[in-house]
Design a protein around this motif. Structure first.
Motif, PDB file in Angstrom:
ATOM      1  N   ASP A 145       0.932  -1.117   0.053  1.00  0.00           N
ATOM      2  CA  ASP A 145      -0.209   0.072   0.063  1.00  0.00           C
ATOM      3  C   ASP A 145       0.885   1.520  -0.015  1.00  0.00           C
ATOM      4  N   GLN A 146       1.969   1.260  -0.270  1.00  0.00           N
ATOM      5  CA  GLN A 146       3.247   2.469   0.002  1.00  0.00           C
ATOM      6  C   GLN A 146       3.052   3.157  -1.399  1.00  0.00           C
ATOM      7  N   LEU A 147       2.855   4.443  -1.351  1.00  0.00           N
ATOM      8  CA  LEU A 147       3.023   5.526  -2.187  1.00  0.00           C
ATOM      9  C   LEU A 147       3.754   6.606  -1.715  1.00  0.00           C
ATOM     10  N   ASP A 148       5.028   6.632  -2.501  1.00  0.00           N
ATOM     11  CA  ASP A 148       6.023   7.699  -2.000  1.00  0.00           C
ATOM     12  C   ASP A 148       6.265   7.674  -0.464  1.00  0.00           C
ATOM     13  N   GLY A 149       6.421   6.401  -0.136  1.00  0.00           N
ATOM     14  CA  GLY A 149       6.935   6.001   1.152  1.00  0.00           C
ATOM     15  C   GLY A 149       5.745   6.163   2.164  1.00  0.00           C
ATOM     16  N   ALA A 150       4.645   6.517   1.928  1.00  0.00           N
ATOM     17  CA  ALA A 150       3.621   6.358   2.908  1.00  0.00           C
ATOM     18  C   ALA A 150       2.411   5.763   2.580  1.00  0.00           C
ATOM     19  N   SER A 151       1.819   5.223   3.338  1.00  0.00           N
ATOM     20  CA  SER A 151       0.329   4.441   3.247  1.00  0.00           C
ATOM     21  C   SER A 151      -0.772   4.907   2.523  1.00  0.00           C
ATOM     22  N   CYS A 152      -1.130   4.317   1.392  1.00  0.00           N
ATOM     23  CA  CYS A 152      -2.015   5.160   0.492  1.00  0.00           C
ATOM     24  C   CYS A 152      -3.230   3.940   0.293  1.00  0.00           C
ATOM     25  N   THR A 153      -3.122   3.074  -0.579  1.00  0.00           N
ATOM     26  CA  THR A 153      -3.927   2.069  -1.055  1.00  0.00           C
ATOM     27  C   THR A 153      -3.468   1.118  -1.665  1.00  0.00           C
ATOM     28  N   VAL A 154      -3.964   0.000  -1.956  1.00  0.00           N
ATOM     29  CA  VAL A 154      -3.539  -1.393  -2.545  1.00  0.00           C
ATOM     30  C   VAL A 154      -4.195  -1.429  -3.898  1.00  0.00           C
ATOM     31  N   THR A 155      -5.045  -0.516  -4.270  1.00  0.00           N
ATOM     32  CA  THR A 155      -6.232  -0.646  -5.318  1.00  0.00           C
ATOM     33  C   THR A 155      -5.773   0.819  -6.137  1.00  0.00           C
ATOM     34  N   TYR A 156      -5.465   0.640  -7.427  1.00  0.00           N
ATOM     35  CA  TYR A 156      -5.398   1.602  -8.397  1.00  0.00           C
ATOM     36  C   TYR A 156      -6.243   1.409  -9.647  1.00  0.00           C
ATOM     37  N   LYS A 157      -6.281   2.557 -10.221  1.00  0.00           N
ATOM     38  CA  LYS A 157      -7.260   2.593 -11.399  1.00  0.00           C
ATOM     39  C   LYS A 157      -6.766   3.214 -12.760  1.00  0.00           C
ATOM     40  N   VAL A 158      -7.244   2.263 -13.874  1.00  0.00           N
ATOM     41  CA  VAL A 158      -6.712   2.847 -15.223  1.00  0.00           C
ATOM     42  C   VAL A 158      -8.314   3.371 -15.529  1.00  0.00           C
ATOM     43  N   LYS A 159      -8.214   4.540 -16.122  1.00  0.00           N
ATOM     44  CA  LYS A 159      -9.634   4.977 -16.836  1.00  0.00           C
ATOM     45  C   LYS A 159      -9.795   4.549 -18.215  1.00  0.00           C
ATOM     46  N   GLY A 160     -10.606   3.635 -18.705  1.00  0.00           N
ATOM     47  CA  GLY A 160     -10.632   2.899 -19.940  1.00  0.00           C
ATOM     48  C   GLY A 160     -10.703   4.028 -20.865  1.00  0.00           C
ATOM     49  N   ASP A 161     -11.115   5.302 -20.808  1.00  0.00           N
ATOM     50  CA  ASP A 161     -11.099   6.304 -21.936  1.00  0.00           C
ATOM     51  C   ASP A 161      -9.841   7.322 -22.024  1.00  0.00           C
ATOM     52  N   ALA A 162      -9.102   7.088 -21.065  1.00  0.00           N
ATOM     53  CA  ALA A 162      -7.897   7.960 -20.894  1.00  0.00           C
ATOM     54  C   ALA A 162      -6.926   7.611 -22.195  1.00  0.00           C
ATOM     55  N   ALA A 163      -6.286   8.513 -22.657  1.00  0.00           N
ATOM     56  CA  ALA A 163      -5.140   8.333 -23.653  1.00  0.00           C
ATOM     57  C   ALA A 163      -4.233   7.338 -23.188  1.00  0.00           C
ATOM     58  N   GLY A 164      -3.808   6.136 -23.789  1.00  0.00           N
ATOM     59  CA  GLY A 164      -2.846   5.506 -23.576  1.00  0.00           C
ATOM     60  C   GLY A 164      -3.497   4.301 -22.669  1.00  0.00           C
ATOM     61  N   ALA A 165      -4.516   4.348 -22.338  1.00  0.00           N
ATOM     62  CA  ALA A 165      -5.065   3.370 -21.407  1.00  0.00           C
ATOM     63  C   ALA A 165      -5.025   1.725 -21.975  1.00  0.00           C
ATOM     64  N   LYS A 166      -5.045   1.848 -23.114  1.00  0.00           N
ATOM     65  CA  LYS A 166      -4.826   0.177 -23.670  1.00  0.00           C
ATOM     66  C   LYS A 166      -3.207  -0.286 -23.374  1.00  0.00           C
ATOM     67  N   ALA A 167      -2.470   0.560 -23.531  1.00  0.00           N
ATOM     68  CA  ALA A 167      -1.019   0.399 -23.504  1.00  0.00           C
ATOM     69  C   ALA A 167      -0.699  -0.052 -21.983  1.00  0.00           C
ATOM     70  N   VAL A 168      -1.307   1.105 -21.207  1.00  0.00           N
ATOM     71  CA  VAL A 168      -1.191   0.761 -19.642  1.00  0.00           C
ATOM     72  C   VAL A 168      -1.941  -0.779 -19.302  1.00  0.00           C
ATOM     73  N   ILE A 169      -2.941  -0.939 -19.611  1.00  0.00           N
ATOM     74  CA  ILE A 169      -3.543  -2.037 -19.212  1.00  0.00           C
ATOM     75  C   ILE A 169      -2.935  -3.407 -20.063  1.00  0.00           C
ATOM     76  N   ALA A 170      -2.155  -3.278 -21.050  1.00  0.00           N
ATOM     77  CA  ALA A 170      -1.413  -4.335 -21.622  1.00  0.00           C
ATOM     78  C   ALA A 170      -0.199  -4.602 -20.885  1.00  0.00           C
ATOM     79  N   SER A 171       0.366  -3.582 -20.191  1.00  0.00           N
ATOM     80  CA  SER A 171       1.599  -3.479 -19.501  1.00  0.00           C
ATOM     81  C   SER A 171       1.161  -4.454 -18.184  1.00  0.00           C
ATOM     82  N   LEU A 172       0.296  -3.965 -17.609  1.00  0.00           N
ATOM     83  CA  LEU A 172      -0.249  -4.638 -16.234  1.00  0.00           C
ATOM     84  C   LEU A 172      -0.681  -6.162 -16.581  1.00  0.00           C
ATOM     85  N   LEU A 173      -1.252  -6.406 -17.764  1.00  0.00           N
ATOM     86  CA  LEU A 173      -1.435  -8.139 -18.021  1.00  0.00           C
ATOM     87  C   LEU A 173      -0.418  -8.787 -18.352  1.00  0.00           C
ATOM     88  N   THR A 174       0.507  -8.068 -19.085  1.00  0.00           N
ATOM     89  CA  THR A 174       1.919  -8.663 -19.153  1.00  0.00           C
ATOM     90  C   THR A 174       2.550  -9.000 -17.830  1.00  0.00           C
TER      91      THR A 174
END
Length: 106
Positions: free
Chosen positions: A48-77
């Motif tokens: 859950d660490q983000l910049d050395g502090a507790s944040c969250t364990v769950t992050y989001k990719v907005k499907g309609d964002a520019a480059g979303a498919k590349a980010v999702i492909a990287s996560l799947l890989t």
């Protein structure tokens, strides 16, 4: 052979310069990937660490964002191989903090 080519393209798209002002997670494992019908994609990390502090364990990719498919492909890989990742994100907003980029670790 086609799958290797797709993976190579996804990796190449991921290897870009960092986003200015972005926060970074610890280098960690992906625990769960969850796609939604609206195109959004959630990723749960082992840390859950983000910049050395507790944040969250769950992050989001907005499907309609520019480059979303590349980010999702990287996560799947990363999840399929399995490889550790580091995310660059918006500042912490808790559950669903937006992902800006993915670093696949060697």
């Amino acid at each position: 052979m086609k799958m290797r080519k797709k993976l190579a393209i996804a990796l190449a798209l991921t290897l870009t310069a960092g986003t200015a002002g972005a926060a970074k997670t610890d280098v960690t494992d992906i625990v769960l990937l969850r796609p939604y019908a609206n195109g959004d994609y959630f990723v749960k990390l082992a840390s859950d660490q983000l910049d050395g502090a507790s944040c969250t364990v769950t992050y989001k990719v907005k499907g309609d964002a520019a480059g979303a498919k590349a980010v999702i492909a990287s996560l799947l890989t990363a999840y399929a191989l399995p490889k550790k990742i580091q995310l660059e994100t918006d500042p912490c907003t808790g559950y669903g903090t937006l992902i800006k980029s993915v670093f696949l670790q060697p």
